[in-house]
Design a protein around this motif. Structure first.
Motif, PDB file in Angstrom:
ATOM      1  N   LYS A   1       0.865  -1.175   0.000  1.00 33.34           N
ATOM      2  CA  LYS A   1       0.000   0.000   0.000  1.00 33.34           C
ATOM      3  C   LYS A   1       0.903   1.226   0.000  1.00 33.34           C
ATOM      4  CE  LYS A   1      -0.762   0.555   5.005  1.00 33.34           C
ATOM      5  NZ  LYS A   1      -1.801   0.673   6.050  1.00 33.34           N
ATOM      6  N   ARG A   2       0.454   2.251  -0.678  1.00 38.92           N
ATOM      7  CA  ARG A   2       1.259   3.453  -0.829  1.00 38.92           C
ATOM      8  C   ARG A   2       1.227   4.281   0.461  1.00 38.92           C
ATOM      9  NH1 ARG A   2       2.870   5.678  -5.584  1.00 38.92           N
ATOM     10  NH2 ARG A   2       1.388   4.372  -6.735  1.00 38.92           N
ATOM     11  N   THR A   3       2.412   4.713   0.920  1.00 40.65           N
ATOM     12  CA  THR A   3       2.491   5.571   2.100  1.00 40.65           C
ATOM     13  C   THR A   3       2.997   6.968   1.758  1.00 40.65           C
ATOM     14  OG1 THR A   3       4.725   4.694   2.539  1.00 40.65           O
ATOM     15  CG2 THR A   3       2.857   3.616   3.646  1.00 40.65           C
ATOM     16  N   GLY A   4       3.345   7.161   0.504  1.00 38.20           N
ATOM     17  CA  GLY A   4       3.829   8.456   0.044  1.00 38.20           C
ATOM     18  C   GLY A   4       3.948   8.435  -1.459  1.00 38.20           C
ATOM     19  N   PRO A   5       4.374   9.536  -2.077  1.00 40.36           N
ATOM     20  CA  PRO A   5       4.499   9.579  -3.552  1.00 40.36           C
ATOM     21  C   PRO A   5       5.390   8.477  -4.106  1.00 40.36           C
ATOM     22  CG  PRO A   5       4.736  11.772  -2.597  1.00 40.36           C
ATOM     23  CD  PRO A   5       4.741  10.817  -1.445  1.00 40.36           C
ATOM     24  N   GLU A   6       6.477   8.177  -3.385  1.00 39.35           N
ATOM     25  CA  GLU A   6       7.416   7.147  -3.851  1.00 39.35           C
ATOM     26  C   GLU A   6       7.795   6.210  -2.707  1.00 39.35           C
ATOM     27  OE1 GLU A   6       8.323   6.549  -6.871  1.00 39.35           O
ATOM     28  OE2 GLU A   6       7.335   8.287  -7.759  1.00 39.35           O
ATOM     29  N   SER A   7       6.829   5.898  -1.830  1.00 42.97           N
ATOM     30  CA  SER A   7       7.122   4.989  -0.717  1.00 42.97           C
ATOM     31  C   SER A   7       5.943   4.055  -0.489  1.00 42.97           C
ATOM     32  CB  SER A   7       7.427   5.780   0.559  1.00 42.97           C
ATOM     33  OG  SER A   7       6.323   6.578   0.932  1.00 42.97           O
TER      34      SER A   7
END
Length: 264
Positions: free
Chosen positions: A46-52
């Protein structure tokens, strides 16, 4: 709902400690990842930031991908993953939890039904006591074995597909080369200058040798042409296919290149 992506390993983190997993299993799986150039079972993120990203399911696979990158930074840079859409995160999490609970119940049942492993004592100081496997270890090993079997099956399928595709390509190429040779002969009802030269020029011939070398014909094949011409009695070449058949090492591609160069 779920998108398949190649994600940079360094942009992912896990809530599970790497120390809880077997380094032997991680090493073995990382070697298979590098050999197959990917994971058979993508990690769920699952995405936690733009590129994380963070791992939702597949912590073992994630840490194996990290180990693969440690071994080969170029080939292990990316990992195949399913990235959860934020609006569907809750339902996906429910699905992964259900699947994990089912796997754990099966594993625990197998452990309960199997005889316990009795520690073995030894008087030798360099031999350690064997301990009973924990459910976590059994689950990890069972998942690893399952992944290994699936990888081997997929590898065999890919090898079979590659072999079939290669055979079809070779057959198609051979057919096209034959058609090209026949087309050239049909457009030249009279013996082509090249065929006349191969049949009539006195050998060794600097002119013929030069043309053959310019077409990429190797010296040993030129020698085979001279040997064929020096046979007694010499039977003239009927057509280009006859030349290819009788001259050892002279292939269709080189023959076509030689014909084109001679006509120019």
């Amino acid at each position: 709902m779920i998108s398949f992506s190649l994600v940079d390993v360094k942009s992912i983190n896990s809530t599970v400690s790497r120390s809880t997993l077997s380094e032997t299993v991680l090493n073995s799986l990382s070697d298979l990842i590098l050999e197959c150039e990917g994971l058979l079972k993508p990690v769920v993120l699952k995405r936690t930031g733009p590129e994380s990203y963070t791992v939702v399911d597949g912590h073992l696979e994630y840490y194996a991908a990290v180990r693969a990158k440690e071994k080969n930074p170029r080939k292990g840079e990316m990992v195949n993953a399913f990235v959860i859409s934020p609006k569907h995160e809750e339902i996906i999490l429910k699905q992964t939890e259900l699947l994990k609970s089912f796997a754990e119940s099966n594993t625990n049942q197998g452990v309960q039904n199997s005889p316990a492993q009795v520690p073995i004592e030894s008087n030798q100081q360099d031999v350690k006591d064997l301990s009973v496997q924990t459910p976590i270890q059994s689950d990890v090993e069972a998942r690893f074995i399952n992944i290994e079997v699936r990888l081997e099956t997929r590898l065999n399928e890919l090898k079979a597909e590659y072999s079939q595709n290669l055979q079809r390509m070779e057959e198609t190429l051979s057919q096209k080369l034959e058609e090209r040779l026949k087309d050239i002969e049909n457009r030249n009802p009279k013996p082509a200058p090249l065929l006349e030269s191969l049949n009539n020029l006195e050998l060794p011939s600097p002119q013929l040798d030069s043309q053959l070398k310019n077409a990429g014909v190797k010296q040993n094949i030129i020698k085979n042409i001279e040997d064929e011409r020096n046979k007694t009695p010499f039977e003239p070449f009927i057509n280009f296919e006859d030349v290819v058949t009788r001259i050892k090492g002279l292939g269709d591609k080189t023959m076509i290149k030689l014909i084109d160069g001679w006509q120019r």
